[in-house]
Design a protein around this motif. Structure first.
Motif, PDB file in Angstrom:
ATOM      1  N   GLU A   1      39.343  29.642  13.169  1.00  0.00           N
ATOM      2  CA  GLU A   1      38.414  30.778  13.162  1.00  0.00           C
ATOM      3  C   GLU A   1      38.524  31.547  14.477  1.00  0.00           C
ATOM      4  N   LEU A   2      38.671  30.806  15.570  1.00  0.00           N
ATOM      5  CA  LEU A   2      38.782  31.436  16.886  1.00  0.00           C
ATOM      6  C   LEU A   2      40.044  32.293  16.971  1.00  0.00           C
TER       7      LEU A   2
ATOM      8  N   ARG B   1      28.941  27.036  17.436  1.00  0.00           N
ATOM      9  CA  ARG B   1      28.394  26.738  16.128  1.00  0.00           C
ATOM     10  C   ARG B   1      28.403  25.232  15.841  1.00  0.00           C
TER      11      ARG B   1
ATOM     12  N   ASN C   1      41.392  25.721  16.780  1.00  0.00           N
ATOM     13  CA  ASN C   1      40.325  26.293  15.984  1.00  0.00           C
ATOM     14  C   ASN C   1      40.821  27.574  15.287  1.00  0.00           C
TER      15      ASN C   1
ATOM     16  N   ARG D   1      33.765  23.591  12.612  1.00  0.00           N
ATOM     17  CA  ARG D   1      34.946  24.439  12.498  1.00  0.00           C
ATOM     18  C   ARG D   1      35.049  24.947  11.069  1.00  0.00           C
ATOM     19  N   ILE D   2      35.384  26.237  10.938  1.00  0.00           N
ATOM     20  CA  ILE D   2      35.587  26.801   9.609  1.00  0.00           C
ATOM     21  C   ILE D   2      37.079  26.997   9.402  1.00  0.00           C
TER      22      ILE D   2
ATOM     23  N   GLU E   1      30.648  32.479  20.439  1.00  0.00           N
ATOM     24  CA  GLU E   1      30.110  32.553  19.067  1.00  0.00           C
ATOM     25  C   GLU E   1      30.744  31.512  18.160  1.00  0.00           C
ATOM     26  N   VAL E   2      32.074  31.400  18.270  1.00  0.00           N
ATOM     27  CA  VAL E   2      32.784  30.495  17.361  1.00  0.00           C
ATOM     28  C   VAL E   2      32.555  29.037  17.761  1.00  0.00           C
ATOM     29  N   GLU E   3      32.624  28.757  19.057  1.00  0.00           N
ATOM     30  CA  GLU E   3      32.614  27.357  19.487  1.00  0.00           C
ATOM     31  C   GLU E   3      31.208  26.770  19.570  1.00  0.00           C
TER      32      GLU E   3
ATOM     33  N   ILE F   1      33.393  36.026  21.938  1.00  0.00           N
ATOM     34  CA  ILE F   1      33.963  35.497  20.689  1.00  0.00           C
ATOM     35  C   ILE F   1      34.111  33.975  20.789  1.00  0.00           C
ATOM     36  N   TYR F   2      34.632  33.512  21.913  1.00  0.00           N
ATOM     37  CA  TYR F   2      34.753  32.062  22.141  1.00  0.00           C
ATOM     38  C   TYR F   2      33.397  31.391  21.958  1.00  0.00           C
TER      39      TYR F   2
END
Lengths: 299, 389
Positions: free
Chosen positions: A53-54, B337, A51, B340-341, B333-335, B330-331
């Motif tokens: 962004e991560l 969603r 990922n 994937r951006i 928040e990102v995961e 952070i994990y």
């Protein structure tokens, strides 16, 4: 010179002698290390694969903490350099994307500012040549490594891709390890593997590919008459040293050549003792190198 | 006109002689290409020198060679630049056939035996489902962004020549063919996405045989970045389809990401066994074939312990980061969603480069100008678990 110091995971994990030798050699170089002990793993290309962004957020967090120190950042791992440069390239390329990543850091009041030339993240190897300077390094040498034949092993992540790694500004970065070896009084050995891959990233997925790579480069260095290898990458060190006994099977010959971390090589020339540099903590024994260095001291 | 010295690798298997270096001196303008020099030498001096070429404009991909050790197109390399390169010894330009492929004659390699065979291996054509539509297939523009880069390939073989995995494993499917595979995996019209990914993940010489050395990215004359396409294949195979392959690709990725999510830094002694168990020792069983692989790694662990690198305590216990809750947040928040951006630099370009082009190139334009439109288009989002709709 003061730097925000990112030691990486492996230097505090399976190659503790790297972290220790860096701490020992820093005062000899007048380097003051502000350790980023709250920063996370760079992702080593693996989190990026999972990922983007991560991994960009994790490294933006590290950069933001480094920027808070007000000085430039230094790492001691080719893989950290490459993985972090990759994230930095994306962060610097697009203001909207950067703002989105920064929004993840807001709760802690952290913010990554687009890096210009005033803030950089450099591997120790680059810092040595570009910021400390080879002349200054030469002046600090108290035990020139005369007669020691050292095969440089750079690590993929600080030599490719050149477009991302600052080679436009510093086109000779893929010669620096050779220059540093020579500045310390040693002889840089020319052999086929210096800029190739150690194979480490696929050690659990394609063991034969991985150890054939490591074994071949070690064998080439031996055939070129090297006494040891030196590398600025602890992941390369894992495959070249820790895995070396197993690599022998894949290239069907005996190897047995010691592999030094860059700070260990520096330390030897700057007057530190092998033990202070953790040279007893290698899988392939460094006795022969130590003997040569002792002879230098006696001469 | 400037005089240039070239050293050209010659080999004619029919002659029975071994390969040798030929010194070639040519007078040409420094802007002319290495290919121009070789063709001039052929025309004026020795017509027996073999090289493959056609368009002479970096489009056809025929004249791949190694110049000063670097794989590239002879027509796309200027004499002046090549002679000044740091790796050219005393200004001599060294020209060799490409690597990883058998030499047919002089600078001509057997692309059929290696490159094209591998490209065929990945089924390089579209496999749509159902009856074809009356007119063309309709695809949303955003859906094609990720495959644009892989479509730029001209099959010159430079990446195959430079591939460091193929150097030790000739059976590796390789960068060009795997980039081509992504061209179809990423195409929303294809109906065999999961099958393609499973095939490439399970092949011991497939996507997990790429050692991540960036050599293919460095040499590609068209910025295809084959290694990045291989990483996209891995991302799709594990993230979208959860393909648990027998090469431990899934396990290694999952273990790595989970360990950093838990501790903040890597805990290597957990990474190794978990890699062999689909990422987790608790949730799943170690597969029998993985047990054998794990056993192969045991002597290494013992060497680590014996050398004093790893203490038994350190092997078991790993300290979390002081601010590990930040990393975990952070994990989350990102995961959480669910999509994937990804920022595609091939489309976006580099802000610094854009700025260097001067005020007319858009740097001084209002923030919401054309550049902003491009940005939006290049940031692709993929729904987690979304297959071919």
């Amino acid at each position: 010179m003061k730097v925000a110091y990112w030691p990486g995971c492996v230097s505090r994990g399976f190659t503790p002698e790297l972290h220790g030798s860096m701490a020992a050699v820093a005062p000899k170089l007048d380097l003051e290390l502000i350790e980023l002990d709250r920063a996370s793993c760079c992702g080593a290309g693996v989190i990026a694969e999972h990922n983007q962004e991560l991994v960009d957020t994790l490294n933006a967090r590290t950069f933001a903490m480094a920027q808070q120190t007000g000085v430039q950042m230094m790492n001691i791992c080719s893989t950290c350099q490459g993985a972090q440069s990759e994230c930095q390239q994306r962060l610097d390329a697009d203001p909207d994307y950067r703002a989105m990543i920064n929004s993840h850091l807001e709760p802690e009041g952290l913010h990554y500012e687009r890096a210009g030339r005033e803030w950089t993240n450099k591997n120790l190897l680059w810092l040595l040549v570009e910021d400390i300077g080879l002349d200054a390094l030469r002046e600090r040498v108290v035990r020139p490594l005369e007669g020691l034949r050292v095969a440089p092993f750079y690590g993929c992540y600080i030599v490719r891709p050149t477009g991302r790694l600052g080679y436009d500004e510093f086109p000779q970065r893929d010669f620096y390890l050779d220059w540093v070896i020579e500045a310390l009084g040693g002889t840089a050995v020319d052999y086929a593997g210096s800029h190739k891959c150690c194979g480490f990233p696929v050690i659990t997925m394609a063991r034969a590919t991985s150890l054939r790579q490591a074994g071949r480069h070690l064998a080439d260095a031996i055939d070129a008459g090297a006494d040891c290898l030196a590398t600025p990458c602890p992941l390369c060190h894992l495959n070249l040293d820790l895995q070396q006994p197993d690599a022998e099977k894949y290239v069907e010959r005996e190897l047995g050549i010691p592999v030094l971390h860059l700070p260990q090589l520096l330390g030897l020339a700057l007057g530190l003792e092998p033990r202070e540099l953790g040279m007893d903590k290698h899988v392939v024994k460094t006795r022969e190198v130590q003997r040569k260095v002792r002879e230098l001291a006696a001469a | 006109m400037t005089a240039f010295d070239l050293k050209v690798r010659r080999y004619d298997p029919e002659s029975g002689e071994s390969a040798y270096w030929q010194d070639v001196s040519i007078e040409l303008e420094p802007e002319r290409s290495v290919l121009d020099a070789i063709l001039k030498f052929k025309a004026d001096t020795d017509n027996s020198l073999g090289i493959r070429c056609s368009c002479q404009a970096a489009i056809c991909g025929s004249c791949g060679v190694r110049i000063n050790g670097q794989s590239r197109l002879a027509c796309n390399t200027q004499l002046g630049e090549a002679s000044e390169e740091l790796r050219s010894s005393d200004g001599t330009i060294v020209v060799e056939p490409m690597g990883n492929m058998p030499v047919l004659k002089d600078l001509i390699v057997d692309m059929d035996a290696v490159h094209w065979k591998k490209v065929q291996r990945v089924v390089p054509w579209l496999l749509p489902e159902g009856d074809p539509p009356e007119r063309e297939y309709i695809v949303p523009g955003e859906a094609m962004i990720d495959v644009t880069q892989s479509m730029a390939c001209i099959h010159c073989g430079a990446c195959v020549s430079a591939c460091l995995s193929m150097e030790v494993d000739p059976e590796f499917i390789g960068p060009a063919a795997l980039a081509k595979a992504y061209r179809f995996v990423g195409d929303p019209r294809d109906s065999q996405t999961e099958e393609r990914l499973r095939d490439l993940a399970e092949d011991p010489h497939g996507i997990y045989d790429c050692t991540h050395c960036f050599a293919c990215i460095e040499v590609c004359p068209k910025d295809v970045a084959p290694m990045s396409q291989i990483m996209r294949l891995r991302r799709r195979a594990t993230g979208d389809y959860g393909i648990k392959d027998s090469n431990n690709g899934y396990g290694h990725g999952k273990a790595f990401v989970d360990i950093v999510g838990k501790y903040g830094t890597l805990h290597e002694s957990q990474l190794v066994p978990r890699s062999y168990a689909d990422g987790s020792l608790i949730k799943s069983q170690v597969r029998p074939d993985s047990l054998k692989q794990l056993a192969e790694g045991l002597p290494t662990v013992l060497n680590g312990l014996r050398s004093g690198k790893v203490s038994p305590v350190k092997a078991i216990w790993h300290k979390k980061l002081p601010d590990q809750d930040q990393v975990r947040r952070i994990y989350h928040e990102v995961e959480s969603r669910g999509e994937r951006i990804e920022l595609n630099l091939y489309i976006v370009g580099d802000e610094a480069e854009n700025a260097q082009m001067g005020p007319d190139a858009g740097a001084d334009e209002p923030a919401m100008g054309d550049a902003a439109d491009v940005d939006t288009g290049a940031r692709s989002t993929e729904e987690e678990g979304a297959g071919v709709q």
